[in-house]
Scaffold this motif. Structure first.
Motif, mmCIF file in Angstrom:
data_model
loop_
_atom_site.group_PDB
_atom_site.id
_atom_site.type_symbol
_atom_site.label_atom_id
_atom_site.label_comp_id
_atom_site.label_asym_id
_atom_site.label_seq_id
_atom_site.Cartn_x
_atom_site.Cartn_y
_atom_site.Cartn_z
ATOM 1 N N GLU A 252 0.852 -1.288 -0.011
ATOM 2 C CA GLU A 252 0.097 0.088 0.007
ATOM 3 C C GLU A 252 0.733 1.210 -0.112
ATOM 4 O O GLU A 252 0.642 2.266 -0.685
ATOM 5 C CB GLU A 252 -0.884 0.027 1.043
ATOM 6 C CG GLU A 252 -2.234 -0.938 1.116
ATOM 7 C CD GLU A 252 -3.019 -1.159 2.334
ATOM 8 O OE1 GLU A 252 -2.564 -0.211 3.338
ATOM 9 O OE2 GLU A 252 -3.751 -2.047 2.266
ATOM 10 N N LEU A 253 1.767 1.212 0.927
ATOM 11 C CA LEU A 253 2.764 2.276 0.937
ATOM 12 C C LEU A 253 3.487 2.594 -0.700
ATOM 13 O O LEU A 253 3.489 3.728 -0.932
ATOM 14 C CB LEU A 253 3.822 2.101 1.794
ATOM 15 C CG LEU A 253 3.533 2.552 3.382
ATOM 16 C CD1 LEU A 253 4.665 1.954 4.296
ATOM 17 C CD2 LEU A 253 3.224 4.060 3.670
ATOM 18 N N MET A 254 3.926 1.607 -1.420
ATOM 19 C CA MET A 254 4.723 1.812 -2.429
ATOM 20 C C MET A 254 3.627 2.256 -3.476
ATOM 21 O O MET A 254 4.298 2.650 -4.491
ATOM 22 C CB MET A 254 5.167 0.328 -2.968
ATOM 23 C CG MET A 254 6.395 0.045 -2.339
ATOM 24 S SD MET A 254 6.886 -1.564 -2.537
ATOM 25 C CE MET A 254 6.529 -2.001 -4.043
ATOM 26 N N GLN A 255 2.243 2.182 -3.349
ATOM 27 C CA GLN A 255 1.458 2.737 -4.359
ATOM 28 C C GLN A 255 1.147 4.259 -4.134
ATOM 29 O O GLN A 255 0.431 4.765 -5.048
ATOM 30 C CB GLN A 255 0.038 1.963 -4.188
ATOM 31 C CG GLN A 255 0.183 0.499 -5.017
ATOM 32 C CD GLN A 255 -0.707 -0.388 -4.780
ATOM 33 O OE1 GLN A 255 -1.828 -0.200 -3.886
ATOM 34 N NE2 GLN A 255 -0.604 -1.600 -5.120
ATOM 35 N N GLN A 256 1.545 4.681 -2.894
ATOM 36 C CA GLN A 256 1.369 6.106 -2.884
ATOM 37 C C GLN A 256 2.557 7.143 -3.557
ATOM 38 O O GLN A 256 3.316 6.397 -4.000
ATOM 39 C CB GLN A 256 1.500 6.648 -1.286
ATOM 40 C CG GLN A 256 0.483 5.939 -0.576
ATOM 41 C CD GLN A 256 0.458 6.034 1.100
ATOM 42 O OE1 GLN A 256 1.247 6.699 1.448
ATOM 43 N NE2 GLN A 256 -0.182 5.147 1.633
ATOM 44 N N SER A 280 9.879 7.137 2.757
ATOM 45 C CA SER A 280 8.581 6.781 3.689
ATOM 46 C C SER A 280 7.429 6.188 2.761
ATOM 47 O O SER A 280 6.541 5.579 3.343
ATOM 48 C CB SER A 280 8.277 7.855 4.598
ATOM 49 O OG SER A 280 8.294 9.210 3.825
ATOM 50 N N SER A 281 7.254 6.658 1.572
ATOM 51 C CA SER A 281 6.155 6.091 0.778
ATOM 52 C C SER A 281 6.647 6.220 -0.784
ATOM 53 O O SER A 281 7.589 6.916 -1.273
ATOM 54 C CB SER A 281 4.917 6.759 0.904
ATOM 55 O OG SER A 281 5.063 8.078 0.447
ATOM 56 N N GLY A 282 5.917 5.286 -1.635
ATOM 57 C CA GLY A 282 6.212 5.385 -3.169
ATOM 58 C C GLY A 282 7.430 4.669 -3.343
ATOM 59 O O GLY A 282 7.998 3.941 -2.986
ATOM 60 N N ARG A 316 18.913 0.514 -8.510
ATOM 61 C CA ARG A 316 18.198 1.024 -9.588
ATOM 62 C C ARG A 316 16.732 1.893 -8.916
ATOM 63 O O ARG A 316 16.524 2.834 -9.375
ATOM 64 C CB ARG A 316 17.843 0.103 -10.545
ATOM 65 C CG ARG A 316 19.024 -0.254 -11.558
ATOM 66 C CD ARG A 316 18.945 0.461 -12.737
ATOM 67 N NE ARG A 316 20.029 0.115 -13.548
ATOM 68 C CZ ARG A 316 21.285 0.883 -13.695
ATOM 69 N NH1 ARG A 316 21.395 1.883 -12.853
ATOM 70 N NH2 ARG A 316 22.343 0.401 -14.404
ATOM 71 N N VAL A 317 16.144 1.001 -8.107
ATOM 72 C CA VAL A 317 14.922 1.287 -7.641
ATOM 73 C C VAL A 317 14.868 1.310 -5.848
ATOM 74 O O VAL A 317 15.440 0.310 -5.473
ATOM 75 C CB VAL A 317 13.978 0.284 -7.958
ATOM 76 C CG1 VAL A 317 12.484 0.938 -7.639
ATOM 77 C CG2 VAL A 317 13.912 0.057 -9.745
ATOM 78 N N LEU A 318 14.383 2.290 -5.446
ATOM 79 C CA LEU A 318 14.065 2.392 -4.212
ATOM 80 C C LEU A 318 12.689 2.252 -3.614
ATOM 81 O O LEU A 318 11.921 2.873 -4.390
ATOM 82 C CB LEU A 318 14.698 3.917 -3.582
ATOM 83 C CG LEU A 318 14.911 3.866 -2.070
ATOM 84 C CD1 LEU A 318 15.814 3.035 -1.522
ATOM 85 C CD2 LEU A 318 15.348 5.490 -1.838
ATOM 86 N N ARG A 319 12.334 1.399 -2.792
ATOM 87 C CA ARG A 319 10.905 1.187 -2.452
ATOM 88 C C ARG A 319 10.693 1.564 -0.959
ATOM 89 O O ARG A 319 11.494 1.739 -0.096
ATOM 90 C CB ARG A 319 10.624 -0.483 -2.551
ATOM 91 C CG ARG A 319 10.745 -1.005 -3.892
ATOM 92 C CD ARG A 319 10.383 -2.285 -3.853
ATOM 93 N NE ARG A 319 10.370 -2.625 -5.477
ATOM 94 C CZ ARG A 319 11.571 -2.832 -6.340
ATOM 95 N NH1 ARG A 319 12.617 -2.942 -5.567
ATOM 96 N NH2 ARG A 319 11.361 -3.243 -7.459
#
Length: 451
Positions: A252-256, A280-282, A316-319
């Motif tokens: 849910e946090l990653m979708q923000q 903290s999100s996204g 490459r990507v931070l979650r």
């Protein structure tokens, strides 16, 4: 025919991650052996009894001379798929430790000395640790800042386990007395914890499972960084301890929208300005265009993420929930400060100079009233604020609860309703959460701050 039972650890590393990540804040009184224990765990060799193991962890000359940590340092410990420790002992680099680990533990070494309490609070509120390790010296027991650190972990609802160190220095009866003292404190109504003494490998396995399921269970380890006694039990516990964050919450946090807290700022030769902190999100990717702020006059400035590093290796990507450093190229370092946030431009972030919080006054020598100034900690924000109003009361005394309106003295900040809050001034201490934010625009901020 004899039958056998085996216990198997199945570790599921998410497809989008190289390894499981667990952040552990290390708390405890000055001279309880925090840096030494981390030195032993991450370097793979025992201490000589005179503090050799901790030398690799210190960042400043005065820390080496006094033997006291004054800054926050990060140390990593890996476990491979067989559950074996992966550390610097085979002269590995941080990148190699990351590559050969299926689980990484990042220790946040915090200062024990009372003088550096603000740094310790910043480490606990800002770096969002999954849990905390409270170190208590067997020969001194609960002394100095131990109670304060315990109180901080309870106030911020950070689950913790306890390590009683230096058992090689004292008699068995002294160690037992310290453990009994800890058990007594943990069972008090204010703590309401269930102590669990770990004396065997089976205990360590059970403790890890129970600790993950119930925040009330507090495992207690007794060990020595010099003789190495029971050190393997702590390693078993750390290896088995599952991530404490729920994967559904993580999704849910990653979708923000993207929100990155700025905790550290550096200038690196040939790289430029680099910021360290927690997403903290996204999701944050290389090349993303973000805005950073608020500046002193309440503005947000555009910038581009040039590259990302996690645990000292490129990423490459931070979650959401992960800590990292982001390189910002030639962005002017003077425009940045701790406490800022980097967010998606479409978030249209709101800032405030005035906010309300429901607080509990933990300790105050006299009466807490309007006009009182305190240092407020909310996440990575740390600033002096003045009490503008106490709703429905004229003043507060120790142990009382109220909704209080605060005003930041220096510049506006980015705050969210529901965020945990901690404030202090001298011996005055209180906790609470933000209940209302009076959002202002950059123009209003400039007017308020006298621009």
């Amino acid at each position: 025919m004899p039958r056998k039972i085996t216990e198997v650890l199945v570790r599921k590393v998410p497809d989008n991650q190289q390894f499981l990540d667990l952040r552990v804040a290390v708390l405890g009184n000055v001279d309880s052996g925090k840096s030494t224990l981390l030195g032993v765990l991450t370097q793979g060799e025992l201490d000589n009894g005179r503090g050799r193991a901790r030398l690799n962890l210190f960042r400043h000359l005065h820390e080496i001379q006094s033997g006291r940590t004054s800054s926050i340092s990060f140390e990593i410990l890996g476990f491979n798929s067989k559950g074996e420790v992966v550390n610097y002992s085979d002269s590995r680099t941080a990148e190699e430790i990351c590559e050969s680990s299926s689980k990484m533990i990042t220790f946040i070494d915090l200062a024990g000395h009372h003088k550096y309490l603000h740094t310790t609070i910043f480490g606990l509120t800002s770096y969002c640790p999954d849990c905390a390790l409270l170190l208590v010296s067997a020969n001194t027991g609960i002394a100095g800042t131990t109670r304060e650190h315990l109180g901080l972990a309870l106030a911020l609802k950070v689950p913790f386990f306890i390590v009683v160190s230096k058992v090689d220095l004292c008699a068995k009866t002294t160690v037992e007395r310290t453990v009994r003292q800890l058990e007594r404190v943990l069972k008090q109504p204010g703590c309401h914890k269930v102590p669990m003494l770990v004396t065997s490998e089976d205990d360590a396995v059970t403790a890890a499972q129970q600790f993950a399921q119930s925040p009330n269970v507090t495992p207690i380890f007794t060990l020595s960084s010099v003789s190495g006694e029971s050190l393997d039990l702590l390693k078993v516990f750390l290896n088995i301890l599952p991530p404490l964050t729920n994967s559904k919450e993580q999704e849910e946090l990653m979708q923000q929208l993207t929100e990155f807290q700025v905790d550290e700022i550096y200038t690196v030769p040939e790289v430029g300005t680099v910021v360290g902190g927690t997403l903290s999100s996204g999701i944050c990717r290389e090349g993303d265009q973000l805005v950073v702020g608020p500046t002193d006059d309440g503005c947000f400035l555009e910038l581009r993420v040039c590259s990302i590093q996690r645990n000292r290796s490129a990423c490459r990507v931070l979650r959401a929930g992960q800590a990292a450093t982001l390189a910002l190229g030639d962005f002017d370092r003077a425009l940045l400060r701790k406490g800022m946030v980097m967010v998606s431009p479409e978030m249209n972030p709101t800032i405030c100079s005035v906010f309300e919080a429901e607080i509990v006054l933990l300790f105050h020598a006299t009466t807490f009233r309007r006009g009182f100034q305190v240092t407020v900690h909310v996440g990575n924000v740390r600033q002096t604020a003045v009490v503008e109003k106490i709703h429905a009361k004229d003043k507060l005394r120790t142990g009382e609860k109220a909704v209080v309106r605060f005003r930041f003295l220096k510049h506006p900040e980015y705050l969210k309703v529901g965020a945990k809050l901690l404030f202090r001034e001298g011996v005055t201490k209180g906790i609470g959460h933000v209940t209302d934010v009076q959002a202002i625009t950059a123009g209003e901020a400039q007017a308020n701050m006298g621009f």
